[in-house]
Design a protein around this motif. Structure first.
Motif, PDB file in Angstrom:
ATOM      1  N   THR A   1       0.814  -1.208   0.000  1.00 50.80           N
ATOM      2  CA  THR A   1       0.000   0.000   0.000  1.00 50.80           C
ATOM      3  C   THR A   1       0.848   1.259   0.000  1.00 50.80           C
ATOM      4  N   LEU A   2       1.990   1.243   0.665  1.00 47.05           N
ATOM      5  CA  LEU A   2       2.877   2.398   0.634  1.00 47.05           C
ATOM      6  C   LEU A   2       3.438   2.631  -0.765  1.00 47.05           C
ATOM      7  N   ALA A   3       3.816   1.538  -1.447  1.00 48.57           N
ATOM      8  CA  ALA A   3       4.399   1.672  -2.785  1.00 48.57           C
ATOM      9  C   ALA A   3       3.376   2.176  -3.798  1.00 48.57           C
ATOM     10  N   LEU A   4       2.165   1.622  -3.749  1.00 53.65           N
ATOM     11  CA  LEU A   4       1.153   1.995  -4.737  1.00 53.65           C
ATOM     12  C   LEU A   4       0.386   3.243  -4.343  1.00 53.65           C
ATOM     13  N   GLY A   5       0.097   3.419  -3.060  1.00 52.89           N
ATOM     14  CA  GLY A   5      -0.685   4.569  -2.624  1.00 52.89           C
ATOM     15  C   GLY A   5       0.099   5.856  -2.598  1.00 52.89           C
ATOM     16  N   TRP A   6       1.370   5.786  -2.182  1.00 51.13           N
ATOM     17  CA  TRP A   6       2.163   6.999  -2.008  1.00 51.13           C
ATOM     18  C   TRP A   6       3.177   7.214  -3.129  1.00 51.13           C
ATOM     19  N   ILE A   7       3.883   6.166  -3.536  1.00 51.66           N
ATOM     20  CA  ILE A   7       4.912   6.353  -4.565  1.00 51.66           C
ATOM     21  C   ILE A   7       4.287   6.395  -5.957  1.00 51.66           C
ATOM     22  N   PHE A   8       3.501   5.392  -6.281  1.00 54.21           N
ATOM     23  CA  PHE A   8       2.847   5.389  -7.586  1.00 54.21           C
ATOM     24  C   PHE A   8       1.731   6.427  -7.653  1.00 54.21           C
ATOM     25  N   GLY A   9       0.914   6.489  -6.602  1.00 51.12           N
ATOM     26  CA  GLY A   9      -0.111   7.509  -6.547  1.00 51.12           C
ATOM     27  C   GLY A   9      -1.521   6.957  -6.524  1.00 51.12           C
ATOM     28  N   ALA A  10      -2.258   7.273  -5.445  1.00 53.75           N
ATOM     29  CA  ALA A  10      -3.639   6.798  -5.321  1.00 53.75           C
ATOM     30  C   ALA A  10      -4.539   7.430  -6.378  1.00 53.75           C
ATOM     31  N   ASP A  11      -4.275   8.676  -6.732  1.00 56.16           N
ATOM     32  CA  ASP A  11      -5.095   9.329  -7.762  1.00 56.16           C
ATOM     33  C   ASP A  11      -4.972   8.620  -9.106  1.00 56.16           C
ATOM     34  N   TRP A  12      -3.752   8.201  -9.422  1.00 55.45           N
ATOM     35  CA  TRP A  12      -3.566   7.493 -10.686  1.00 55.45           C
ATOM     36  C   TRP A  12      -4.249   6.134 -10.675  1.00 55.45           C
TER      37      TRP A  12
ATOM     38  N   PHE B   1     -13.727   6.359  -0.451  1.00 55.87           N
ATOM     39  CA  PHE B   1     -13.250   5.706   0.768  1.00 55.87           C
ATOM     40  C   PHE B   1     -12.038   4.820   0.492  1.00 55.87           C
ATOM     41  N   PHE B   2     -11.971   4.223  -0.717  1.00 58.95           N
ATOM     42  CA  PHE B   2     -10.833   3.364  -1.046  1.00 58.95           C
ATOM     43  C   PHE B   2      -9.527   4.150  -1.059  1.00 58.95           C
ATOM     44  N   LYS B   3      -9.589   5.404  -1.485  1.00 63.55           N
ATOM     45  CA  LYS B   3      -8.380   6.231  -1.497  1.00 63.55           C
ATOM     46  C   LYS B   3      -7.876   6.463  -0.081  1.00 63.55           C
ATOM     47  N   ILE B   4      -8.803   6.704   0.843  1.00 65.54           N
ATOM     48  CA  ILE B   4      -8.418   6.874   2.242  1.00 65.54           C
ATOM     49  C   ILE B   4      -7.791   5.594   2.783  1.00 65.54           C
ATOM     50  N   CYS B   5      -8.350   4.470   2.389  1.00 64.81           N
ATOM     51  CA  CYS B   5      -7.804   3.183   2.851  1.00 64.81           C
ATOM     52  C   CYS B   5      -6.401   2.965   2.304  1.00 64.81           C
ATOM     53  N   TRP B   6      -6.200   3.166   0.997  1.00 64.09           N
ATOM     54  CA  TRP B   6      -4.890   2.924   0.385  1.00 64.09           C
ATOM     55  C   TRP B   6      -3.814   3.840   0.958  1.00 64.09           C
ATOM     56  N   LEU B   7      -4.195   5.071   1.299  1.00 63.24           N
ATOM     57  CA  LEU B   7      -3.202   6.040   1.778  1.00 63.24           C
ATOM     58  C   LEU B   7      -2.955   5.923   3.280  1.00 63.24           C
ATOM     59  N   TYR B   8      -3.995   5.643   4.058  1.00 62.60           N
ATOM     60  CA  TYR B   8      -3.854   5.748   5.504  1.00 62.60           C
ATOM     61  C   TYR B   8      -4.309   4.487   6.259  1.00 62.60           C
ATOM     62  N   LEU B   9      -5.567   4.099   6.093  1.00 62.63           N
ATOM     63  CA  LEU B   9      -6.145   3.084   6.972  1.00 62.63           C
ATOM     64  C   LEU B   9      -5.501   1.719   6.792  1.00 62.63           C
ATOM     65  N   THR B  10      -5.315   1.278   5.532  1.00 63.73           N
ATOM     66  CA  THR B  10      -4.763  -0.057   5.310  1.00 63.73           C
ATOM     67  C   THR B  10      -3.323  -0.188   5.793  1.00 63.73           C
ATOM     68  N   PRO B  11      -2.397   0.710   5.395  1.00 62.02           N
ATOM     69  CA  PRO B  11      -1.020   0.553   5.904  1.00 62.02           C
ATOM     70  C   PRO B  11      -0.919   0.744   7.407  1.00 62.02           C
ATOM     71  N   LEU B  12      -1.684   1.703   7.950  1.00 63.00           N
ATOM     72  CA  LEU B  12      -1.613   1.939   9.395  1.00 63.00           C
ATOM     73  C   LEU B  12      -2.196   0.763  10.167  1.00 63.00           C
ATOM     74  N   GLY B  13      -3.367   0.266   9.720  1.00 63.01           N
ATOM     75  CA  GLY B  13      -3.984  -0.859  10.405  1.00 63.01           C
ATOM     76  C   GLY B  13      -3.136  -2.115  10.330  1.00 63.01           C
ATOM     77  N   SER B  14      -2.543  -2.369   9.167  1.00 63.80           N
ATOM     78  CA  SER B  14      -1.695  -3.555   9.015  1.00 63.80           C
ATOM     79  C   SER B  14      -0.459  -3.464   9.890  1.00 63.80           C
ATOM     80  N   PHE B  15       0.132  -2.270   9.952  1.00 62.91           N
ATOM     81  CA  PHE B  15       1.361  -2.102  10.731  1.00 62.91           C
ATOM     82  C   PHE B  15       1.092  -2.254  12.223  1.00 62.91           C
ATOM     83  N   LEU B  16       0.034  -1.610  12.712  1.00 64.69           N
ATOM     84  CA  LEU B  16      -0.287  -1.715  14.131  1.00 64.69           C
ATOM     85  C   LEU B  16      -0.670  -3.140  14.497  1.00 64.69           C
ATOM     86  N   CYS B  17      -1.387  -3.801  13.605  1.00 62.44           N
ATOM     87  CA  CYS B  17      -1.794  -5.184  13.871  1.00 62.44           C
ATOM     88  C   CYS B  17      -0.581  -6.094  13.995  1.00 62.44           C
ATOM     89  N   SER B  18       0.442  -5.853  13.171  1.00 58.11           N
ATOM     90  CA  SER B  18       1.640  -6.697  13.203  1.00 58.11           C
ATOM     91  C   SER B  18       2.481  -6.471  14.446  1.00 58.11           C
TER      92      SER B  18
END
Length: 528
Positions: free
Chosen positions: A398-409, A425-442
């Protein structure tokens, strides 16, 4: 660009060369690429993904986790992870490869080369999973063959493997820690796994048989085939098959304009719905066994191999017509595991290029671990195929595709393919919720793995487990660091080279032009 008036001499059906010529592309490397195959029908794609995401985890893991963590209380984090992580990642992986028409590794070279290690890490996890599933399938086949006997061997204590402490099923719970052991437990201990250093020839023959079955399933090719939060998150990531590249490979065989957006929503609903139905089925049987034994259901509830090969066989032995129920259960178990195993093998074949190399690797590894693996299958699955390694891969993805490649693209890609606007809502997930939730869960502290809720593995086993987990996790930063070190120029220049959105977007624009040319030529031919 303009299309010439002359009619092309080559048939236009999925002909990449003709369309590139019409678009004026003269790149020799692009001209030599053969057209990638597609699913013969959309139903094939849906069934292929369904047989991958609906597997053993739905049957033997979700019901136990739900019961263990308070039933309804577990459903809260489970549904949160479905919405914020499971569905967004499912859509993300299917969409990027439907667009790039590439496999789980080569797609990263075009989207974000610096993150190519995600593809390699996913392949390594798939190899680990293949080994785990093969052993499980061989056990299920062994139980299935014994189910055809006149009396189930795990229902009596007069077999050659039984000890003086063996008792019939109705008198002692299967996980009892006193001197008495149930017949089902002794069948598992002395027929299936035995001691470290020895080989159970019955199991070995079942392993060979499952390899043969897997071969005939895939030889025709793709067209025929807190603690509570930690456990809820890992269940979502594992059962949805995200992070390891399976969905990206299956999605790459879709046609460009396939509505992956709607497909993902239905497939995610199918996966979670199957888990709920399996929960009712599993605990109706476990409740029956607990009632017959006169013990609380907590004494018989278990997940993984303990549920499939000890608790459930013991339960069916108490039912009328036990052979019928036993055959039915283990046929179901083999079909569930075989579907997932076949997809894993197909993914590995794509990675290695030919089946021979894969089989050689597997056979070599099997010689090393055939006896150890049978005892520590649960530990191997817990560390190498599940948990932290999957969670970290999803964070990197999610960091590579949401932030480096770009969620808008990514939004533009999905809209161009499906003609539908993706929910914001998917854009919010790709940028923030999914990476943050996965990291905290791990990072949430969880108890070390135990077998049958009482056996504690030795320290060296836990060290080996974490080394297996790190073997895939460290591939991602390792590959990125290698590219930065071996690249020419300053660190900033090398970093821009491997994360340059403009280069990626230029390539994607070329692909978009190719698709537009192809569609227009096909329409012109249809009109004629």
């Amino acid at each position: 660009w303009k299309i010439k008036k002359e009619k092309p001499q080559i048939k236009l059906k999925n002909n990449r060369k003709c369309c590139l010529l019409a678009a004026g592309c003269t790149n020799a490397s692009r001209m030599s690429v053969e057209e990638r195959g597609h699913w013969g029908h959309k139903v094939q794609f849906l069934l292929a993904v369904a047989e991958n995401v609906v597997g053993l985890g739905n049957m033997w893991r979700f019901p136990y986790l739900c019961y263990k963590n308070g039933g309804g209380a577990f459903l809260v984090p489970y549904l949160v992870f479905v919405v914020t992580c499971g569905i967004p990642l499912f859509l993300l992986e299917t969409a990027i490869d439907q667009y790039t028409q590439e496999g789980g590794i080569t797609c990263w070279r075009k989207l974000c080369p610096l993150a190519e290690g995600i593809g390699y890490a996913g392949q390594l996890i798939i190899l680990y999973s293949c080994m785990t599933y093969l052993i499980i399938l061989s056990w299920a086949l062994l139980y299935l063959m014994f189910s055809f006997s006149s009396q189930l061997p795990w229902a009596t204590c007069n077999n050659y493997w039984n000890t003086d402490y063996s008792t019939k099923n109705a008198s002692v719970p299967w996980n009892n820690q006193t001197n008495s052991t149930s017949a089902a437990t002794e069948f598992w201990d002395y027929v299936c796994i035995e001691e470290i250093g020895s080989i159970r020839w019955e199991v070995l023959l079942c392993v060979i048989a499952m390899w043969i079955i897997c071969y005939f399933c895939i030889w025709k090719g793709v067209k025929s085939t807190g603690k509570v939060w930690m456990e809820a998150g890992s269940q979502i990531f594992f059962s949805y098959s995200v992070g390891v590249g399976i969905l990206t490979v299956l999605g790459s065989y879709n046609k460009y304009n396939n509505n992956c957006y709607k497909d993902c929503l239905w497939l995610c609903l199918l996966n979670s719905g199957t888990s709920f139905v399996a929960g009712f089925a599993v605990f109706s049987v476990l409740g029956f066994m607990a009632h017959e034994q006169g013990v609380p259901i907590a004494e018989v509830a278990e997940s993984g191999p303990g549920l499939a090969f000890i608790a459930y066989p013991q339960a069916v032995a108490m039912m009328p017509l036990p052979q019928l129920w036993s055959i039915d259960f283990f046929v179901m178990l083999i079909l569930l595991g075989l579907d997932t195993q076949v997809r894993y093998i197909c993914q590995s074949i794509i990675f290695f290029g030919i089946l021979y190399l894969y089989l050689e690797t597997q056979l070599f590894y099997f010689k090393v671990i055939c006896s150890v693996m049978s005892i520590h299958c649960t530990m191997f699955d817990y560390y190498a195929c599940n948990g932290a390694c999957i969670l970290f891969l999803c964070v990197f993805e999610t960091l590579a595709l949401g932030w480096i490649f770009g969620a808008d693209w990514l939004y533009d890609i999905i809209k161009d393919m499906t003609g539908m606007n993706t929910n914001p809502f998917f854009k919010i997930c790709w940028l923030y919720l999914t990476p943050l939730g996965s990291f905290l869960c791990s990072l949430i502290e969880h108890q070390p793995l135990t077998f049958n809720r009482w056996y504690v593995y030795p320290d060296w086993a836990y060290v080996l487990g974490w080394l297996l987990a790190l073997s895939s996790i460290l591939l991602v930063p390792g590959c990125a660091l290698y590219k930065l070190i071996t690249g020419t120029g300053t660190l900033k220049q090398v970093g821009q080279l491997y994360t340059n959105r403009q280069q990626t977007r230029h390539w994607l624009t070329q692909e978009w032009i190719w698709d537009q040319v192809r569609h227009r030529l096909v329409r012109e031919q249809a009109q004629e």
